[in-house]
Design an enzyme around this catalytic site. Sequence first.
Site, PDB file in Angstrom:
ATOM      1  CB  CYS A  91      -0.903  -0.012   1.231  1.00 39.62           C
ATOM      2  SG  CYS A  91      -2.034   1.379   1.239  1.00 39.62           S
ATOM      3  N   GLY A  92       0.815   2.018  -1.060  1.00 41.42           N
ATOM      4  CA  GLY A  92       1.692   3.182  -1.197  1.00 41.42           C
ATOM      5  C   GLY A  92       1.328   4.283  -0.223  1.00 41.42           C
ATOM      6  CG  HIS A  93      -2.775   5.438   1.431  1.00 42.18           C
ATOM      7  ND1 HIS A  93      -3.463   4.298   1.085  1.00 42.18           N
ATOM      8  CD2 HIS A  93      -3.119   5.696   2.720  1.00 42.18           C
ATOM      9  CE1 HIS A  93      -4.188   3.896   2.116  1.00 42.18           C
ATOM     10  NE2 HIS A  93      -4.016   4.733   3.114  1.00 42.18           N
ATOM     11  CG  ASP A 232      -6.583   5.321  -2.608  1.00 47.32           C
ATOM     12  OD1 ASP A 232      -6.531   6.259  -1.793  1.00 47.32           O
ATOM     13  OD2 ASP A 232      -5.632   4.550  -2.828  1.00 47.32           O
ATOM     14  CB  CYS A 236      -4.089   4.417  -5.673  1.00 45.13           C
ATOM     15  SG  CYS A 236      -3.929   2.677  -5.248  1.00 45.13           S
ATOM     16  N   GLY A 237      -0.857   4.738  -4.313  1.00 41.34           N
ATOM     17  CA  GLY A 237       0.569   4.545  -4.606  1.00 41.34           C
ATOM     18  C   GLY A 237       0.831   3.328  -5.476  1.00 41.34           C
ATOM     19  CB  THR A 238      -0.129  -0.255  -5.278  1.00 36.00           C
ATOM     20  OG1 THR A 238      -1.485  -0.042  -4.842  1.00 36.00           O
ATOM     21  CG2 THR A 238       0.727  -0.598  -4.067  1.00 36.00           C
TER      22      THR A 238
END
Length: 312
Positions: A91-93, A232, A236-238
């Site tokens: 999870c990026g965030h 999101d 969304c980082g991913t």
Amino acid sequence: MPDIPRLRFVDSHTGGEPTRLVMDGGPDLGAGPLAERLARFRDAFDPWRSAIVNEPRGSEPLVGALLVPPHRPDCRFGVIFFNRVGPLGMCGHGTMGLVTSLAHLGMISPGIVRIDTPVGAVQAELHAKNEISVTNVPSFRRARAVAVDVPGFGEVRGDVAWGGNWFFLVEDHGQAIESAAVGQLTGFAGRIRQAVNAAGFPEVDHVELFSAAATAAARSRNFVLCPGDAYDRSPCGTGTSAKLACLAADGKLREGEPWVQESVIGSTFTGRFRWLDREKGEIEPTIAGTAFVTAEGVQLLDPRDPFCWGIR
Ligand code: PYC
């Protein structure tokens, strides 16, 4: 008095998307690679996941992050992410939220920290002014322009790509990507996911819809449906990693060139990539955003409470 588990947590948000970092008091997942510990968490401790992120303690978009000892020797921390319906690969965030929370607690200083996740090691860097960049796991596109028939909408084409989670990325859909339309977008993206799963991609659990950016600083705006029915609030980082993999594969973004991705609520991440393997289309994405701590406290899991394990 019954034995009441106490979970110490720090809450944060990254571009509007919340993360709850559980520091201690969670289930004992034992040792070993994080993918094995994630499987243990999913199979034996699912009520704990629900208790942490679902109502009445949590909220629809909340992502949980269980801080665990790393397995990879080059990592300082390990983390298992999850949302209201199950675990997440990466999870990026949430990684940005984790880093800002660890800094808030005085456990890290500005600089680089490596973090073990169930899908590989990631490297985060804490900069000034709550900015965090995350160099994510290798990302790539698996399939281009996959056509699916979406009941009530007709044919939709999109790419299947990996950015630490599996995404279906759609450019051409005729929807307005704006916060007033999130109900409609959620229904549409949910039907796309069902169609993509039925078309031979059962692993796809995130759907990403793109449109032109609303601001001159950004290159694109997105709406991201996460596993379940929450969207999101961040870009969304991913999902931005998966987007960079598609842009790189199509020759639409150069190595090192910034890509500012705007979310449906207008928050932004800046992404860049480095080629890992041009033949295979594999990139190393780095995503930067800002995260802020919003709360710290202790969750009580009182077994006498009929909603102790969350409203599922
Ligand atoms: O930022 O990668 C992300 C993410 C995944 C699900 C929610 N946020």
